[in-house]
Design a protein around this motif. Structure first.
Motif, short mmCIF file in Angstrom:
data_model
loop_
_atom_site.label_atom_id
_atom_site.label_comp_id
_atom_site.label_asym_id
_atom_site.label_seq_id
_atom_site.Cartn_x
_atom_site.Cartn_y
_atom_site.Cartn_z
N UNK A 510 -9.72 18.50 23.38
CA UNK A 510 -10.79 18.39 24.35
C UNK A 510 -11.66 17.16 24.18
N UNK A 511 -11.11 16.13 23.59
CA UNK A 511 -11.90 14.93 23.34
C UNK A 511 -11.07 13.66 23.44
N UNK A 512 -11.72 12.53 23.21
CA UNK A 512 -11.06 11.22 23.20
C UNK A 512 -11.30 10.59 21.83
N UNK A 513 -10.22 10.15 21.18
CA UNK A 513 -10.30 9.54 19.86
C UNK A 513 -9.61 8.17 19.89
N UNK A 514 -10.26 7.20 19.27
CA UNK A 514 -9.70 5.84 19.23
C UNK A 514 -9.93 5.25 17.84
N UNK A 515 -8.88 4.73 17.22
CA UNK A 515 -8.96 4.09 15.91
C UNK A 515 -8.41 2.67 16.07
N UNK A 516 -9.22 1.66 15.71
CA UNK A 516 -8.81 0.26 15.85
C UNK A 516 -8.88 -0.43 14.50
N UNK A 517 -7.85 -1.20 14.19
CA UNK A 517 -7.82 -2.03 12.97
C UNK A 517 -7.51 -3.47 13.40
N UNK A 518 -8.38 -4.42 13.03
CA UNK A 518 -8.20 -5.84 13.36
C UNK A 518 -8.17 -6.63 12.05
N UNK A 519 -7.23 -7.55 11.92
CA UNK A 519 -7.10 -8.34 10.70
C UNK A 519 -6.53 -9.71 11.02
N UNK A 520 -6.65 -10.63 10.07
CA UNK A 520 -6.15 -11.99 10.26
C UNK A 520 -4.63 -12.01 10.34
N UNK A 521 -4.13 -12.85 11.23
CA UNK A 521 -2.68 -12.95 11.41
C UNK A 521 -2.04 -13.50 10.13
N UNK A 522 -0.84 -12.99 9.82
CA UNK A 522 -0.05 -13.40 8.65
C UNK A 522 -0.68 -12.98 7.33
N UNK A 523 -1.62 -12.03 7.35
CA UNK A 523 -2.18 -11.48 6.11
C UNK A 523 -1.38 -10.23 5.76
N UNK A 524 -0.42 -10.37 4.85
CA UNK A 524 0.48 -9.26 4.55
C UNK A 524 -0.24 -8.07 3.93
N UNK A 525 -1.29 -8.34 3.16
CA UNK A 525 -2.04 -7.24 2.55
C UNK A 525 -2.81 -6.46 3.61
N UNK A 526 -3.43 -7.17 4.54
CA UNK A 526 -4.16 -6.49 5.61
C UNK A 526 -3.21 -5.71 6.51
N UNK A 527 -2.02 -6.25 6.75
CA UNK A 527 -1.04 -5.55 7.56
C UNK A 527 -0.62 -4.23 6.90
N UNK A 528 -0.46 -4.26 5.58
CA UNK A 528 -0.12 -3.03 4.86
C UNK A 528 -1.27 -2.03 4.91
N UNK A 529 -2.51 -2.54 4.83
CA UNK A 529 -3.68 -1.66 4.96
C UNK A 529 -3.67 -0.98 6.32
N UNK A 530 -3.40 -1.75 7.39
CA UNK A 530 -3.36 -1.20 8.74
C UNK A 530 -2.32 -0.09 8.85
N UNK A 531 -1.14 -0.31 8.29
CA UNK A 531 -0.08 0.70 8.35
C UNK A 531 -0.48 1.97 7.61
N UNK A 532 -1.14 1.82 6.46
CA UNK A 532 -1.57 3.00 5.69
C UNK A 532 -2.65 3.78 6.44
N UNK A 533 -3.56 3.05 7.10
CA UNK A 533 -4.59 3.73 7.88
C UNK A 533 -3.95 4.51 9.03
N UNK A 534 -3.01 3.88 9.74
CA UNK A 534 -2.35 4.55 10.87
C UNK A 534 -1.64 5.81 10.42
N UNK A 535 -0.91 5.74 9.31
CA UNK A 535 -0.14 6.90 8.85
C UNK A 535 -1.02 8.02 8.31
N UNK A 536 -2.30 7.74 8.04
CA UNK A 536 -3.19 8.76 7.46
C UNK A 536 -3.98 9.53 8.52
N UNK A 537 -3.93 9.09 9.78
CA UNK A 537 -4.75 9.71 10.83
C UNK A 537 -4.30 11.15 11.06
N UNK A 538 -5.29 12.04 11.10
CA UNK A 538 -5.00 13.45 11.36
C UNK A 538 -6.13 14.02 12.22
#
Length: 544
Positions: A510-538
């Motif tokens: 019954x609601x609207x949820x939005x999760x956004x992650x923005x990071x510098x292009x070609x930053x492999x560590x930030x990209x891995x952080x983004x993937x971990x955040x996405x997989x943890x959403x519940x």
């Protein structure tokens, strides 16, 4: 009598057999039970399944579940904690794993080994079908093609330049310390004025300048000795003054009563200096007898000055002491600056060598430090935010903030809560929005997703590239993922900052949820952080 004996033996055997069967049944009943299952046998690329292992046993202290990537070819995303329940005198342990696969095809999850009381038990294997994600281009909002931008090729410094620079710096440091050491030795050898002058005259006598008729060099050393003595005792500019300036200064001091030199001594000095000037600059060659006579006059002049120059007063001594202290302080300061400069130069050399041998990324991560790598390897926080509740794991705690919403989104929601960490211009920015849907409004998740483009533009994003696909959380909540790249203006240099982003959108509970992650292009560590955040959403139901 015999029949009674046989009956007794038969009863005894039957009782023993029954006791054996009872013990065997009890032992069989107490054996551990292992069962495994998966919640789905077919998924899309990137979706996750839950692999569950249930163990029923007498003790929980001797149960070891699988750990690591033992589910290959499926990839383990997360190992959830084991839940324990009690049924009568036995324990039930439930262990869950989140698995996924990013290539389509048919995969078999191998048997998993569970160790219970030092005995191994194997689960069943499972077959999982992974299907491609179909993208419906008819529902995807289209945007005009951005014009091509010519990017100039960046200037690259050749490696040999860095090595040459490092060699020059090393040579400069070596030369500096060599000169400093030589100067220090010369200062240590310096004697008091009178003794130093006598020593120089004696060295001149022992030289072969006169026998070799090197008159010009002889007079140069002779006049330098007397000028240096005058510089240290009477006039601190005697070495750089001309002959006329030096004689005029001595006569002025004599007339003022500050110097009681004889007129003959000043005249002898004037004749000596003029003769030396002619020998040095006009190629005049005085004879050896005249040169020896001038040498004797210089010695008499130095002795006369020693007798007539008064001893320094207490005030002069104090001034001289302060001067020495200031000079010593300055010397120490220069020494500290030299040491710091050497450290800086050494650091530059080390960094230059590491850049050429290991690469700039290694230097940035290991020497200079990498903010996103530190976030990735640091302690993560799992927390619940807002209503409807969103559970998420992030490297930093998200902080509540107040933002203005566009009218269209406000009409669809009764209200919303916003949490974020970092800044949009920084290395990593995380944003979470959640709020209940207005039951009287016309909420459409796809309509909310379509508004992301305008929202990014309002925040200064340019050259936005947007892609869209279906997304599912670990507890199978369906949503829409929007991802791509955009440029952001650097507030310092004014140039573009290339960014990547991923935005998860849900219309659950019954609601609207939005999760956004923005990071510098070609930053492999930030990209891995983004993937971990996405997989943890519940997403959890409000009733829970």
């Amino acid at each position: 009598m015999k029949n009674r004996s046989l009956t007794t033996i038969t009863i005894s055997k039957v009782a023993s057999l029954l006791l054996f069967l009872l013990l065997s049944f009890q032992s069989f009943a107490q054996q551990p039970k292992v069962n495994a299952e998966i919640d789905s046998t077919s998924i899309k690329i990137g979706e996750q399944i839950i692999y569950s292992i249930e163990v029923e046993t007498d003790s929980t202290n001797l149960v070891v579940f699988p750990e690591g990537q033992t589910f290959d070819p499926m990839e383990m995303v997360e190992s959830l904690g084991a839940d324990t329940t009690t049924v009568k005198d036995r324990f039930k342990l439930l262990k869950k794993y989140s698995l996924t696969q990013f290539d389509s095809g048919s995969y078999t999850i191998p048997q998993q080994k569970i160790i219970i009381q030092n005995r191994e038990y194997l689960t069943d294997s499972f077959r999982v079908e992974v299907a491609d994600v179909k993208v419906d281009t008819t529902r995807q909002k289209m945007y005009p093609i951005k014009p091509a931008v010519d990017v100039p090729k960046p200037f690259e410094v050749p490696n040999w330049v860095w090595w040459l620079l490092a060699a020059l710096v090393v040579l400069a440091i070596a030369f500096y310390f060599f000169r400093k050491k030589k100067k220090k030795k010369e200062e240590q050898k310096e004697l008091p004025p009178y003794e130093q002058a006598m020593l120089e005259l004696k060295q001149l006598d022992n030289s072969s300048l006169l026998p070799n008729r090197e008159i010009k060099e002889y007079y140069s050393q002779l006049t330098f000795s007397v000028r240096k003595y005058l510089d240290r005792k009477i006039y601190d500019r005697a070495l750089e003054s001309t002959t006329s300036e030096l004689i005029a200064y001595l006569e002025l001091r004599k007339q003022a009563g500050e110097l009681s030199l004889k007129d003959k001594s000043i005249d002898n000095l004037q004749q000596l200096l003029k003769r030396a000037d002619l020998a040095k600059f006009a190629n005049s060659r005085p004879d050896v007898i005249t040169a020896k006579s001038d040498r004797t006059k210089v010695e008499h002049l130095i002795k006369d000055i020693r007798q007539v120059v008064p001893e320094p007063t207490e005030e002069e001594l104090m001034q001289d002491e302060n001067y020495r202290k200031e000079k010593l302080k300055k010397k120490r300061r220069n020494k500290i600056i030299a040491i710091l400069g050497g450290i800086v130069v050494l650091a530059i050399i080390v960094i230059t060598v590491l850049v050429n041998t290991k690469g700039f990324d290694y230097v940035q991560d290991s020497v200079l430090g990498n903010e996103t790598k530190e976030l990735l390897e640091g302690d993560w926080i799992r927390s619940e935010y807002g209503t409807p509740q969103v559970t998420i794991t992030t490297p930093e705690v998200l902080v509540r903030k107040t933002v203005d919403r566009d009218d269209e989104l406000q009409e669809m929601l009764l209200g919303s809560e916003t949490f974020d960490a970092g800044t949009l211009e920084g290395n990593l920015y995380t944003l979470l929005i959640t709020g209940p849907v207005n039951p009287q409004g016309d909420f459409d998740l796809q309509k909310a997703v379509d508004g992301i483009y305008e929202s990014l533009e309002a925040q200064g994003a340019r050259n936005i590239i947007m892609k869209q696909e279906d997304f599912s959380t670990i507890n199978n909540t369906e949503g829409i993922k929007v991802f791509g790249t955009f440029n952001l203006e650097n507030p310092v240099t004014g140039g573009p900052i290339k960014k990547e982003y991923a935005i998860l959108n849900f219309g659950a509970n019954g609601g609207f949820q939005q999760i956004m992650v923005v990071f510098n292009e070609d930053d492999e560590y930030a990209e891995e952080i983004s993937q971990r955040i996405e997989s943890s959403v519940q997403l959890k139901n409000q009733a829970n």
